[in-house]
Design a protein around this motif. Structure first.
Motif, PDB file in Angstrom:
ATOM      1  N   PRO A   1       0.823  -1.216   0.000  1.00  0.00           N
ATOM      2  CA  PRO A   1       0.000   0.000   0.000  1.00  0.00           C
ATOM      3  C   PRO A   1       0.858   1.268   0.000  1.00  0.00           C
ATOM      4  O   PRO A   1       2.050   1.234   0.290  1.00  0.00           O
ATOM      5  CB  PRO A   1      -0.810  -0.118   1.291  1.00  0.00           C
ATOM      6  N   LEU A   2       0.214   2.377  -0.333  1.00  0.00           N
ATOM      7  CA  LEU A   2       0.929   3.659  -0.357  1.00  0.00           C
ATOM      8  C   LEU A   2       1.536   3.993   0.998  1.00  0.00           C
ATOM      9  O   LEU A   2       2.638   4.515   1.078  1.00  0.00           O
ATOM     10  CB  LEU A   2      -0.007   4.780  -0.807  1.00  0.00           C
ATOM     11  N   GLU A   3       0.791   3.728   2.050  1.00  0.00           N
ATOM     12  CA  GLU A   3       1.332   3.924   3.401  1.00  0.00           C
ATOM     13  C   GLU A   3       1.961   2.602   3.820  1.00  0.00           C
ATOM     14  O   GLU A   3       1.263   1.644   4.141  1.00  0.00           O
ATOM     15  CB  GLU A   3       0.226   4.327   4.369  1.00  0.00           C
ATOM     16  N   HIS A   4       3.283   2.567   3.813  1.00  0.00           N
ATOM     17  CA  HIS A   4       3.992   1.328   4.103  1.00  0.00           C
ATOM     18  C   HIS A   4       3.927   0.974   5.572  1.00  0.00           C
ATOM     19  O   HIS A   4       4.110   1.830   6.441  1.00  0.00           O
ATOM     20  CB  HIS A   4       5.460   1.446   3.691  1.00  0.00           C
ATOM     21  N   SER A   5       3.691  -0.300   5.819  1.00  0.00           N
ATOM     22  CA  SER A   5       3.756  -0.806   7.186  1.00  0.00           C
ATOM     23  C   SER A   5       5.219  -1.042   7.549  1.00  0.00           C
ATOM     24  O   SER A   5       6.110  -0.937   6.697  1.00  0.00           O
ATOM     25  CB  SER A   5       2.977  -2.119   7.298  1.00  0.00           C
ATOM     26  N   GLU A   6       5.460  -1.408   8.786  1.00  0.00           N
ATOM     27  CA  GLU A   6       6.827  -1.719   9.213  1.00  0.00           C
ATOM     28  C   GLU A   6       7.372  -2.912   8.415  1.00  0.00           C
ATOM     29  O   GLU A   6       8.531  -2.930   8.017  1.00  0.00           O
ATOM     30  CB  GLU A   6       6.846  -2.021  10.710  1.00  0.00           C
ATOM     31  N   ALA A   7       6.519  -3.897   8.153  1.00  0.00           N
ATOM     32  CA  ALA A   7       6.938  -5.065   7.361  1.00  0.00           C
ATOM     33  C   ALA A   7       7.274  -4.655   5.928  1.00  0.00           C
ATOM     34  O   ALA A   7       8.255  -5.148   5.355  1.00  0.00           O
ATOM     35  CB  ALA A   7       5.842  -6.125   7.366  1.00  0.00           C
ATOM     36  N   ASP A   8       6.485  -3.756   5.360  1.00  0.00           N
ATOM     37  CA  ASP A   8       6.770  -3.268   4.004  1.00  0.00           C
ATOM     38  C   ASP A   8       8.126  -2.578   3.964  1.00  0.00           C
ATOM     39  O   ASP A   8       8.927  -2.816   3.052  1.00  0.00           O
ATOM     40  CB  ASP A   8       5.694  -2.273   3.538  1.00  0.00           C
ATOM     41  N   ASP A   9       8.382  -1.727   4.947  1.00  0.00           N
ATOM     42  CA  ASP A   9       9.668  -1.020   5.006  1.00  0.00           C
ATOM     43  C   ASP A   9      10.836  -1.992   5.161  1.00  0.00           C
ATOM     44  O   ASP A   9      11.874  -1.838   4.520  1.00  0.00           O
ATOM     45  CB  ASP A   9       9.679   0.000   6.146  1.00  0.00           C
ATOM     46  N   LEU A  10      10.665  -2.999   6.008  1.00  0.00           N
ATOM     47  CA  LEU A  10      11.716  -4.005   6.185  1.00  0.00           C
ATOM     48  C   LEU A  10      11.987  -4.734   4.874  1.00  0.00           C
ATOM     49  O   LEU A  10      13.145  -4.946   4.490  1.00  0.00           O
ATOM     50  CB  LEU A  10      11.322  -5.014   7.261  1.00  0.00           C
ATOM     51  N   PHE A  11      10.936  -5.117   4.177  1.00  0.00           N
ATOM     52  CA  PHE A  11      11.079  -5.822   2.909  1.00  0.00           C
ATOM     53  C   PHE A  11      11.776  -4.945   1.873  1.00  0.00           C
ATOM     54  O   PHE A  11      12.706  -5.387   1.195  1.00  0.00           O
ATOM     55  CB  PHE A  11       9.713  -6.280   2.396  1.00  0.00           C
ATOM     56  N   LEU A  12      11.369  -3.706   1.749  1.00  0.00           N
ATOM     57  CA  LEU A  12      11.969  -2.804   0.765  1.00  0.00           C
ATOM     58  C   LEU A  12      13.426  -2.523   1.099  1.00  0.00           C
ATOM     59  O   LEU A  12      14.288  -2.521   0.200  1.00  0.00           O
ATOM     60  CB  LEU A  12      11.157  -1.508   0.674  1.00  0.00           C
ATOM     61  N   ASP A  13      13.741  -2.332   2.370  1.00  0.00           N
ATOM     62  CA  ASP A  13      15.137  -2.143   2.795  1.00  0.00           C
ATOM     63  C   ASP A  13      15.967  -3.377   2.472  1.00  0.00           C
ATOM     64  O   ASP A  13      17.108  -3.278   2.021  1.00  0.00           O
ATOM     65  CB  ASP A  13      15.229  -1.828   4.285  1.00  0.00           C
ATOM     66  N   LEU A  14      15.392  -4.551   2.700  1.00  0.00           N
ATOM     67  CA  LEU A  14      16.083  -5.801   2.401  1.00  0.00           C
ATOM     68  C   LEU A  14      16.373  -5.919   0.908  1.00  0.00           C
ATOM     69  O   LEU A  14      17.482  -6.287   0.502  1.00  0.00           O
ATOM     70  CB  LEU A  14      15.262  -6.994   2.883  1.00  0.00           C
ATOM     71  N   LEU A  15      15.399  -5.597   0.078  1.00  0.00           N
ATOM     72  CA  LEU A  15      15.593  -5.642  -1.380  1.00  0.00           C
ATOM     73  C   LEU A  15      16.753  -4.742  -1.806  1.00  0.00           C
ATOM     74  O   LEU A  15      17.625  -5.151  -2.575  1.00  0.00           O
ATOM     75  CB  LEU A  15      14.330  -5.177  -2.101  1.00  0.00           C
ATOM     76  N   ILE A  16      16.765  -3.531  -1.302  1.00  0.00           N
ATOM     77  CA  ILE A  16      17.824  -2.581  -1.658  1.00  0.00           C
ATOM     78  C   ILE A  16      19.180  -3.100  -1.176  1.00  0.00           C
ATOM     79  O   ILE A  16      20.167  -3.041  -1.912  1.00  0.00           O
ATOM     80  CB  ILE A  16      17.496  -1.179  -1.102  1.00  0.00           C
ATOM     81  N   ASP A  17      19.228  -3.650   0.032  1.00  0.00           N
ATOM     82  CA  ASP A  17      20.483  -4.209   0.547  1.00  0.00           C
ATOM     83  C   ASP A  17      20.973  -5.384  -0.294  1.00  0.00           C
ATOM     84  O   ASP A  17      22.169  -5.510  -0.563  1.00  0.00           O
ATOM     85  CB  ASP A  17      20.323  -4.649   2.003  1.00  0.00           C
ATOM     86  N   ILE A  18      20.055  -6.250  -0.707  1.00  0.00           N
ATOM     87  CA  ILE A  18      20.430  -7.405  -1.523  1.00  0.00           C
ATOM     88  C   ILE A  18      21.044  -6.951  -2.841  1.00  0.00           C
ATOM     89  O   ILE A  18      22.080  -7.456  -3.268  1.00  0.00           O
ATOM     90  CB  ILE A  18      19.212  -8.320  -1.775  1.00  0.00           C
ATOM     91  N   VAL A  19      20.417  -5.983  -3.485  1.00  0.00           N
ATOM     92  CA  VAL A  19      20.927  -5.497  -4.771  1.00  0.00           C
ATOM     93  C   VAL A  19      22.260  -4.776  -4.578  1.00  0.00           C
ATOM     94  O   VAL A  19      23.186  -4.938  -5.379  1.00  0.00           O
ATOM     95  CB  VAL A  19      19.881  -4.611  -5.484  1.00  0.00           C
ATOM     96  N   LYS A  20      22.391  -4.007  -3.503  1.00  0.00           N
ATOM     97  CA  LYS A  20      23.674  -3.349  -3.216  1.00  0.00           C
ATOM     98  C   LYS A  20      24.771  -4.386  -3.000  1.00  0.00           C
ATOM     99  O   LYS A  20      25.893  -4.215  -3.466  1.00  0.00           O
ATOM    100  CB  LYS A  20      23.561  -2.443  -1.986  1.00  0.00           C
ATOM    101  N   ASP A  21      24.451  -5.457  -2.276  1.00  0.00           N
ATOM    102  CA  ASP A  21      25.426  -6.506  -2.038  1.00  0.00           C
ATOM    103  C   ASP A  21      25.841  -7.195  -3.338  1.00  0.00           C
ATOM    104  O   ASP A  21      27.010  -7.514  -3.523  1.00  0.00           O
ATOM    105  CB  ASP A  21      24.859  -7.567  -1.070  1.00  0.00           C
ATOM    106  N   GLU A  22      24.901  -7.385  -4.238  1.00  0.00           N
ATOM    107  CA  GLU A  22      25.226  -7.988  -5.544  1.00  0.00           C
ATOM    108  C   GLU A  22      26.211  -7.124  -6.305  1.00  0.00           C
ATOM    109  O   GLU A  22      27.182  -7.622  -6.858  1.00  0.00           O
ATOM    110  CB  GLU A  22      23.966  -8.138  -6.402  1.00  0.00           C
ATOM    111  N   THR A  23      25.958  -5.836  -6.320  1.00  0.00           N
ATOM    112  CA  THR A  23      26.837  -4.943  -7.077  1.00  0.00           C
ATOM    113  C   THR A  23      28.184  -4.791  -6.394  1.00  0.00           C
ATOM    114  O   THR A  23      29.183  -4.548  -7.069  1.00  0.00           O
ATOM    115  CB  THR A  23      26.188  -3.560  -7.290  1.00  0.00           C
ATOM    116  N   ALA A  24      28.238  -4.931  -5.079  1.00  0.00           N
ATOM    117  CA  ALA A  24      29.507  -4.813  -4.357  1.00  0.00           C
ATOM    118  C   ALA A  24      30.417  -5.997  -4.627  1.00  0.00           C
ATOM    119  O   ALA A  24      31.628  -5.889  -4.519  1.00  0.00           O
ATOM    120  CB  ALA A  24      29.245  -4.682  -2.861  1.00  0.00           C
ATOM    121  N   LEU A  25      29.841  -7.113  -5.022  1.00  0.00           N
ATOM    122  CA  LEU A  25      30.635  -8.302  -5.285  1.00  0.00           C
ATOM    123  C   LEU A  25      31.405  -8.212  -6.591  1.00  0.00           C
ATOM    124  O   LEU A  25      32.336  -8.962  -6.815  1.00  0.00           O
ATOM    125  CB  LEU A  25      29.742  -9.555  -5.305  1.00  0.00           C
ATOM    126  N   TYR A  26      31.005  -7.288  -7.444  1.00  0.00           N
ATOM    127  CA  TYR A  26      31.643  -7.217  -8.766  1.00  0.00           C
ATOM    128  C   TYR A  26      32.595  -6.072  -8.880  1.00  0.00           C
ATOM    129  O   TYR A  26      32.657  -5.097  -8.511  1.00  0.00           O
ATOM    130  CB  TYR A  26      30.579  -7.114  -9.864  1.00  0.00           C
TER     131      TYR A  26
END
Length: 88
Positions: free
Chosen positions: A63-88
């Motif tokens: 939803p437009l107003e993110h819950s705490e779980a939504d924020d955790l998930f979105l932060d996790l996604l960004i961290d995962i992608v950052k970690d992928e790019t850091a490996l290269y």
């Protein structure tokens, strides 16, 4: 910890479990989510853009107003992608 805090944590866990079930049912969600994240993660409002596109293209609805779980998930996604790019 107060009863309200415990209930809030239970709600967050339940939301995250629902999402994990969706991912196991449709594993392509992971690939799509990471592609969307790569596209938007450098934007100032990355979380909102990722959530909007993910909601529009998969059965994951954030939803437009993110819950705490939504924020955790979105932060996790960004961290995962950052970690992928850091490996290269």
């Amino acid at each position: 910890m107060s009863v309200i805090q415990v209930k809030n944590k239970e709600r967050v866990i339940n939301e995250l479990m629902l999402f994990i079930r969706k991912v196991f049912a449709e594993p392509e969600i992971c690939t799509i989510a990471k592609e969307i994240t790569r596209k938007h993660m450098s934007s100032p409002n990355a979380a909102a853009l990722i959530a909007e596109e993910l909601s529009a293209t998969t059965n994951v609805k954030i939803p437009l107003e993110h819950s705490e779980a939504d924020d955790l998930f979105l932060d996790l996604l960004i961290d995962i992608v950052k970690d992928e790019t850091a490996l290269y």
